[in-house]
Enzyme design. Structure first.
Site, short mmCIF file in Angstrom:
data_model
loop_
_atom_site.label_atom_id
_atom_site.label_comp_id
_atom_site.label_asym_id
_atom_site.label_seq_id
_atom_site.Cartn_x
_atom_site.Cartn_y
_atom_site.Cartn_z
N HIS A 307 0.85 -1.19 0.00
CA HIS A 307 0.00 0.00 0.00
C HIS A 307 0.88 1.23 0.00
O HIS A 307 1.91 1.24 0.66
CB HIS A 307 -0.91 0.01 1.24
CG HIS A 307 -2.09 0.89 1.09
ND1 HIS A 307 -2.04 2.24 1.33
CD2 HIS A 307 -3.35 0.61 0.69
CE1 HIS A 307 -3.23 2.75 1.10
NE2 HIS A 307 -4.04 1.79 0.70
N ASP A 364 -8.01 -5.56 0.09
CA ASP A 364 -8.46 -6.40 -1.02
C ASP A 364 -8.06 -7.87 -0.86
O ASP A 364 -8.53 -8.72 -1.60
CB ASP A 364 -7.88 -5.89 -2.34
CG ASP A 364 -8.46 -4.54 -2.70
OD1 ASP A 364 -9.66 -4.35 -2.48
OD2 ASP A 364 -7.72 -3.67 -3.21
N1 ACO Z 1 4.11 -7.78 -4.59
C1 ACO Z 1 5.47 -7.81 -4.73
N2 ACO Z 1 6.27 -6.72 -4.63
C2 ACO Z 1 5.66 -5.56 -4.36
C3 ACO Z 1 4.28 -5.45 -4.19
C4 ACO Z 1 3.49 -6.62 -4.29
N3 ACO Z 1 2.18 -6.56 -4.13
N4 ACO Z 1 3.96 -4.16 -3.94
C5 ACO Z 1 5.11 -3.48 -3.97
N5 ACO Z 1 6.13 -4.31 -4.22
C6 ACO Z 1 7.55 -3.96 -4.26
C7 ACO Z 1 7.89 -3.21 -5.53
O1 ACO Z 1 8.28 -4.08 -6.55
C8 ACO Z 1 9.02 -2.32 -5.06
O2 ACO Z 1 10.17 -3.12 -4.96
P1 ACO Z 1 11.63 -2.47 -5.28
O3 ACO Z 1 11.83 -1.42 -4.24
O4 ACO Z 1 12.55 -3.61 -5.19
O5 ACO Z 1 11.52 -1.89 -6.66
C9 ACO Z 1 8.59 -1.94 -3.64
O6 ACO Z 1 7.79 -3.04 -3.19
C10 ACO Z 1 7.81 -0.64 -3.55
O7 ACO Z 1 6.67 -0.77 -4.41
P2 ACO Z 1 5.99 0.40 -5.22
O8 ACO Z 1 5.30 -0.18 -6.42
O9 ACO Z 1 6.98 1.50 -5.45
O10 ACO Z 1 4.91 0.92 -4.18
P3 ACO Z 1 3.74 1.93 -4.50
O11 ACO Z 1 3.48 2.66 -3.25
O12 ACO Z 1 4.02 2.72 -5.73
O13 ACO Z 1 2.52 0.96 -4.88
C11 ACO Z 1 0.71 -0.51 -4.67
C12 ACO Z 1 1.55 0.59 -3.99
C13 ACO Z 1 0.25 -0.04 -6.03
C14 ACO Z 1 -0.52 -0.76 -3.81
C15 ACO Z 1 1.58 -1.78 -4.77
O14 ACO Z 1 1.97 -2.23 -3.50
C16 ACO Z 1 0.86 -2.89 -5.53
O15 ACO Z 1 0.91 -2.94 -6.76
N6 ACO Z 1 0.15 -3.83 -4.81
C17 ACO Z 1 -0.60 -4.85 -5.46
C18 ACO Z 1 -1.92 -4.27 -5.97
C19 ACO Z 1 -2.88 -4.02 -4.86
O16 ACO Z 1 -3.10 -4.83 -3.98
N7 ACO Z 1 -3.53 -2.85 -4.93
C20 ACO Z 1 -4.54 -2.45 -3.96
C21 ACO Z 1 -4.05 -1.29 -3.17
S1 ACO Z 1 -5.19 -0.94 -1.86
C22 ACO Z 1 -6.49 -0.23 -2.61
O17 ACO Z 1 -6.41 0.46 -3.59
C23 ACO Z 1 -7.75 -0.53 -2.03
#
Ligand code: ACO
Length: 430
Positions: A307, A364
């Protein structure tokens, strides 16, 4: 704590005020930065940007705290229901018995959609995604109820109570009609006697020739799912609602923008993506271990995890994970996807990749399993999120529309394209 922040740019020193929210959140007020220096702030993805002041929802992502209008989500989840919480989010206080009765009566009165709107559904393909339809139909409310959607905020605010009740009530009717039509089933109209969640289940699933009773356990589960989604401060969809509202647009148009933004898999679409992921894992016979390895290698993403704001357990995920287990036990459902989800969660929470990045289950992760258990089809999960989020969008629209100092939202950019060049006639282009 300092009252000002000093910025040194070349030999210039500039002072900017620090503003503090009611929970001690701090920001440097840079509204004069461009005028003072010719520079803008650069913050792609807005991770450090406060786009507004708001009195609706408070989140402390590091501590895993979520409060609507000051009330902890845990208390609301235990003691309130969706409609009472919706009133709280929209109007700022828990309703008195009389206010609650008036609000419920308005919702009941505005549950049916304009009869001509039913024909609109006919013109869409049967297999259209319910989110596409919901966005279109929410916007269409502006056509059917133009007196409530004048794009003059002063006038629209005068009719706010009715417009808000319409948006909140009709969103569920639109969803049920979408479902019935996609299956070639007759449309079922709302019943005055039913409460919000029971009425939704009635419009979705009842047989027009039979008496319908929504099991209380199902109504409770649905109330909880919707309540947990009611607002979540400046997320992608709510910011979109505010962005559109800031131009003077009406409530229905602004909420339609929120629906479109919610659809994507990185936002509300994640609840559908979680179930697809769990089904794929199940189909390959994996207990989740291989999937965790592939997520760590960057080949897949553990949907329902991570998140932007929570760097701790999402408090909604804690509540919904427990409620999911209770619901399945009460209904006597043994869902292998729940076992896989539990295994994924345990594996991720003890794995350095997820620990280092502070990735925890979000709302979720378990909501889809709960929705499956009460019969909601997977392609409607994100629509369910939208129904739940309506109070937040409505409330944020109201905040924007009532702000006497409000300005159109208009971020800037850093241009990285070609510099000026002369037009080339077509016969000279190589
Ligand atoms: N699985 C594996 N790795 C992940 C995940 C995940 N779900 N989420 C983040 N990471 C990793 C990224 O690859 C990144 O790694 P790095 O530093 O080695 O490059 C690091 O964690 C930071 O991730 P970001 O994508 O920069 O985080 P951001 O804050 O931009 O994204 C998000 C947040 C979009 C929610 C992300 O965690 C994600 O895609 N999660 C899965 C989708 C999801 O569940 N969305 C629902 C969000 S809650 C809502 O809207 C109700």
């Amino acid at each position: 704590m300092p009252n000002n922040a000093v910025l040194k740019l070349g030999d210039k020193e500039l002072t900017y005020p620090v503003i503090v929210g009611s929970e001690g959140e701090k920001a440097i007020d840079l509204r004069n930065l461009r005028a003072d220096t010719g520079h803008i702030t650069y913050d792609e993805g807005y991770g450090n940007t406060g786009s507004c002041e708001s009195a609706i929802t408070y989140i402390d992502g590091d501590a895993g705290i979520l409060r609507y209008r000051g009330y902890p989500i845990e208390q609301l989840a235990e003691k309130s229901d969706f409609i009472e919480t919706a009133f709280l989010v929209i109007y700022g206080e828990l309703p008195t018995a009389e206010q609650r009765a008036r609000f419920s009566a308005l919702l009941t009165e505005h549950a049916p959609i304009h009869e001509r709107m039913v024909y609109l559904f006919e013109s869409y393909p049967r297999d259209a995604h319910p989110m596409a339809l919901l966005g279109a139909m929410m916007n269409a409310l502006s056509c059917y109820y133009p007196a409530l959607a004048t794009n003059d905020h002063k006038r629209d605010l005068e009719n706010f109570d009715v417009a808000a009740a319409m948006a909140l009530s009709k969103v569920r009717t639109i969803t049920a009609i979408t479902y019935r039509m996609s299956r070639g089933l007759p449309v079922i109209y709302p019943k005055r006697a039913f409460k919000y969640c029971e009425n939704f289940m009635h419009m979705m699933f009842s047989d027009p020739y039979e008496h319908f009773d929504c099991p209380p356990v199902v109504a409770r589960a649905l109330n909880l799912i919707l309540l947990l989604h009611a607002d979540h401060e400046q997320n992608c969809s709510t910011s979109s609602v505010r962005m559109v509202a800031s131009s003077g647009a009406n409530l229905f148009a602004s909420c339609a923008a929120g629906i479109c933004a919610l659809w994507g898999p990185l936002h509300g679409g994640a609840n559908q993506a979680v179930i697809q992921m769990l089904e794929e894992i199940h189909a390959t016979g994996d207990d989740g271990s291989k999937f965790i390895a592939s997520a760590k290698a960057g080949k897949s993403r553990l949907m329902g995890f991570g998140h932007r704001v929570y760097k701790n357990y999402d408090p909604r995920a804690k509540i919904i994970g427990k409620a999911c287990e209770d619901l399945l036990n009460t209904l006597g459902i043994k869902d292998p996807l729940l076992d896989i989800a539990r295994h994924l969660e345990q594996a991720a929470l003890s794995d350095n990749y997820f620990i280092d990045r502070k990735l925890y289950p979000n709302v979720d992760f378990y909501s889809g399993i709960m929705m499956r258990a009460i019969g909601i089809p997977i392609n409607m999960f994100t629509v369910m999120f939208a129904i739940g989020r309506m109070p937040g969008w409505i409330s944020n629209w109201k905040e924007v529309a009532s702000n006497p100092k409000g300005r159109i939202y208009r971020p800037r950019q850093i241009y990285t394209g070609k510099t000026v060049r002369d037009y080339v006639p077509v016969d000279k282009r190589g």
